[in-house]
Design a protein around this motif. Structure first.
Motif, short mmCIF file in Angstrom:
data_model
loop_
_atom_site.label_atom_id
_atom_site.label_comp_id
_atom_site.label_asym_id
_atom_site.label_seq_id
_atom_site.Cartn_x
_atom_site.Cartn_y
_atom_site.Cartn_z
N ALA A 66 45.46 2.73 -162.46
CA ALA A 66 44.14 2.94 -163.07
C ALA A 66 43.05 2.34 -162.19
N GLU A 67 41.95 3.05 -162.03
CA GLU A 67 40.82 2.55 -161.25
C GLU A 67 40.07 1.50 -162.06
N GLU A 90 33.51 -0.21 -168.65
CA GLU A 90 34.06 -1.14 -169.64
C GLU A 90 35.36 -0.66 -170.25
N ASP A 91 35.59 0.65 -170.31
CA ASP A 91 36.83 1.12 -170.92
C ASP A 91 38.03 0.97 -169.99
N ARG A 92 37.83 0.47 -168.78
CA ARG A 92 38.93 0.27 -167.82
C ARG A 92 39.63 -1.06 -168.02
N VAL A 93 38.97 -2.00 -168.68
CA VAL A 93 39.54 -3.33 -168.90
C VAL A 93 39.44 -3.71 -170.36
N ARG A 94 40.24 -4.69 -170.76
CA ARG A 94 40.11 -5.26 -172.09
C ARG A 94 40.11 -6.77 -171.96
N TYR A 95 39.59 -7.43 -172.97
CA TYR A 95 39.35 -8.86 -172.91
C TYR A 95 40.12 -9.59 -174.00
N ILE A 96 40.65 -10.76 -173.64
CA ILE A 96 41.40 -11.58 -174.59
C ILE A 96 40.92 -13.02 -174.44
N HIS A 97 40.67 -13.69 -175.55
CA HIS A 97 40.34 -15.12 -175.49
C HIS A 97 41.58 -15.88 -175.06
N THR A 112 44.75 0.33 -169.43
CA THR A 112 45.75 1.40 -169.41
C THR A 112 47.16 0.89 -169.65
N CYS A 113 47.53 -0.23 -168.99
CA CYS A 113 48.92 -0.71 -169.09
C CYS A 113 49.04 -2.14 -169.60
#
Length: 157
Positions: A66-67, A90-97, A112-113
């Protein structure tokens, strides 16, 4: 409170999800890649392939292709890891505390993965459009220089 900044331009990469078992990931990734991407490890500073790279191109997730970032958002933060001020979108990454190691951080994962990429910090005073530093592990990404990608399946390397 931390808020994500909208990334650079959105490309037409389709939204997809890659789901594999830990055994499948272990077979596909090197031990170092597995430790960082699947176990949220960190490579030592100033040792990764891309911490001091200035090649123009796109950084892909090493696990799924994924790019994630473009080189035009990469900057010299002098921290020993590749640093970017925004993801490709922003939809390429997700964030976790992340509250490990006795501190509060924001972990960045591939959307994506779900592979670990690094952490994002803000308010450090860098002269960038977002005042954010996406501090990524080189081993989590693969740089595809402009003009080198033929659009096929993710390359290993």
């Amino acid at each position: 409170m931390w808020t994500a900044t909208r990334g650079a331009s959105v490309t037409d990469q389709p939204t997809r999800t890659v789901t594999k078992s830990e055994d499948e990931w272990r077979q596909e990734l090197t031990p170092e890649e597995f430790a960082v991407l699947r176990r949220a490890g960190t490579e030592r500073p100033y040792t990764g392939e891309y911490w001091d790279t200035h090649t123009t191109g796109v950084y892909q997730c090493r696990a799924c292709g994924a790019e994630l970032f473009r080189s035009d958002t990469k900057f010299d933060s002098h921290c020993g890891w590749p640093s970017f001020y925004a993801p490709l979108a922003e939809d390429r990454v997700r964030y976790i505390h992340d509250r490990t190691l006795g501190m509060e951080r924001i972990e960045v994962r591939c959307a994506t993965c779900d592979s670990h990429l690094g952490h994002v910090f803000e308010g450090e005073g860098y002269d960038t459009p977002t005042d954010q530093r996406y501090c990524m592990n080189s081993v989590s990404m693969r740089l595809v220089p402009d003009g080198d990608d033929d659009g096929s399946a993710p390359a290993r390397g």
